[in-house]
Design a protein around this motif. Sequence first.
Motif, PDB file in Angstrom:
ATOM      1  N   ASN A 185      -9.944   5.661  -1.521  1.00 19.90           N
ATOM      2  CA  ASN A 185      -9.564   3.629  -1.453  1.00 19.90           C
ATOM      3  C   ASN A 185      -8.091   4.665  -0.948  1.00 19.90           C
ATOM      4  OD1 ASN A 185      -8.184   5.640  -3.857  1.00 19.90           O
ATOM      5  ND2 ASN A 185      -7.983   3.941  -5.154  1.00 19.90           N
ATOM      6  N   ASP A 186      -8.005   6.222  -0.465  1.00 23.37           N
ATOM      7  CA  ASP A 186      -6.954   6.329   0.015  1.00 23.37           C
ATOM      8  C   ASP A 186      -6.446   6.755   1.900  1.00 23.37           C
ATOM      9  OD1 ASP A 186      -4.640   9.090  -0.026  1.00 23.37           O
ATOM     10  OD2 ASP A 186      -4.136   7.559  -1.087  1.00 23.37           O
ATOM     11  N   THR A 218       2.633   0.682  -5.542  1.00 25.82           N
ATOM     12  CA  THR A 218       1.658   1.005  -4.421  1.00 25.82           C
ATOM     13  C   THR A 218      -0.033   1.025  -4.897  1.00 25.82           C
ATOM     14  OG1 THR A 218       2.087   2.958  -5.569  1.00 25.82           O
ATOM     15  CG2 THR A 218       2.806   2.740  -3.683  1.00 25.82           C
ATOM     16  N   ALA A 250       0.796  -1.238  -0.104  1.00 27.47           N
ATOM     17  CA  ALA A 250       0.046  -0.160   0.003  1.00 27.47           C
ATOM     18  C   ALA A 250       0.248   1.297   0.119  1.00 27.47           C
ATOM     19  CB  ALA A 250      -0.465   0.193   1.225  1.00 27.47           C
ATOM     20  N   PRO A 251       0.187   2.824  -0.458  1.00 25.08           N
ATOM     21  CA  PRO A 251       1.001   3.689  -0.294  1.00 25.08           C
ATOM     22  C   PRO A 251       2.036   4.341   0.496  1.00 25.08           C
ATOM     23  CG  PRO A 251      -0.683   3.945  -2.145  1.00 25.08           C
ATOM     24  CD  PRO A 251      -0.987   2.824  -1.052  1.00 25.08           C
ATOM     25  N   ASP A 252       1.174   3.835   1.758  1.00 29.21           N
ATOM     26  CA  ASP A 252       1.650   4.251   3.156  1.00 29.21           C
ATOM     27  C   ASP A 252       2.359   3.765   3.541  1.00 29.21           C
ATOM     28  OD1 ASP A 252      -0.718   3.226   3.595  1.00 29.21           O
ATOM     29  OD2 ASP A 252      -0.592   2.677   5.454  1.00 29.21           O
ATOM     30  N   SER A 273      -3.017  -0.957  -2.550  1.00 28.64           N
ATOM     31  CA  SER A 273      -3.972  -1.534  -1.877  1.00 28.64           C
ATOM     32  C   SER A 273      -4.512  -2.765  -1.830  1.00 28.64           C
ATOM     33  CB  SER A 273      -5.163  -0.080  -0.992  1.00 28.64           C
ATOM     34  OG  SER A 273      -4.349   1.270  -0.732  1.00 28.64           O
ATOM     35  N   ASP A 308      -5.411   8.891   3.528  1.00 25.18           N
ATOM     36  CA  ASP A 308      -4.745  10.312   3.666  1.00 25.18           C
ATOM     37  C   ASP A 308      -6.470  11.231   3.242  1.00 25.18           C
ATOM     38  OD1 ASP A 308      -2.342  10.189   4.215  1.00 25.18           O
ATOM     39  OD2 ASP A 308      -1.210  10.060   2.541  1.00 25.18           O
TER      40      ASP A 308
END
Length: 297
Positions: A226-227, A129, A101-103, A131, A229
């Motif tokens: 889907n994020d 990246t 995942a990006p984070d 999810s 942030d």
Amino acid sequence: MKREDFSDLAVFLAVAEEGTFTRAAIRLGVSQSAVSHTIRRLEASLGFRLLNRSTRNVSTTESGEKLLAILRPGIGQIDARIEELRLVKDRPRGLIRITTAPDVARRLLWPVITGLIRDYPEIRVEVNTNSRVVDLAESGFDAAIRLAETVGPDLIAVPVGPMLRMAAVASPAYLAARGEPLCPADLAGHDCITMRFGADTAPYDWEFERDGQESVRKVKGPLIFNDGDLCMAAAREGYGIAYLLLSEVQADLDSGRLRRVLTEWCPPFEGYKLCYSSRRQMTSALRLLVDRMRYRG
């Protein structure tokens, strides 16, 4: 201690770390029955039980935990020295393809791979990246970093972070206007900022637990992302309650931009693991990445 007991100890360590005989057998490349037989033989040799068995998993006894505390540092040092000898013979090189995942890529992976490619210029790292949980073999990835609960039984998983905790959060203004939910069922009367991890999947259900009582809520609200942030930003602006990792929202909680609710319904759970196929030969480059990312806290 007999000589064969030393190899049996390695089997015990694998079972304790994997949590099931099945995953330990895959990791070791042997049958499940062989693992079970080895553990029984070791317990008979030592004279005390090491594991509590259930239909789904195993856990260490008090004596087993004490033995683990002795084994882990010693075996860790042996593995490190062997890896040093291996690297002298075969300098790590080549491409490592990893998905997460990006984070997670930003928080856990990036600090490690920057040091890795600096120390070993012949290693290249490709980070995807995403999810969604993808099949490593079909997608051509060497490894993935995932939450422990999403790791399949055919994968070897190494912890790369501490225990985690979820947090339901909202802005002070939202809670002043709508009130604070006191139990998960109260979320039915609130706007919830939900997440959908794939275009063809349903929004994520919010899972809670308190004193052994589980509660899974199908929440709804005006926004679906889907994020994480974006969920956090929407919560700051007062659009509803978001449900995110505590580590992601801690700065906003400390500053007062967000407030936490349902705290007692969010117990800690197993964190992120780096996983890779037990069926593919491990390259020296991937082995080095695994060793550097392994959580030893």
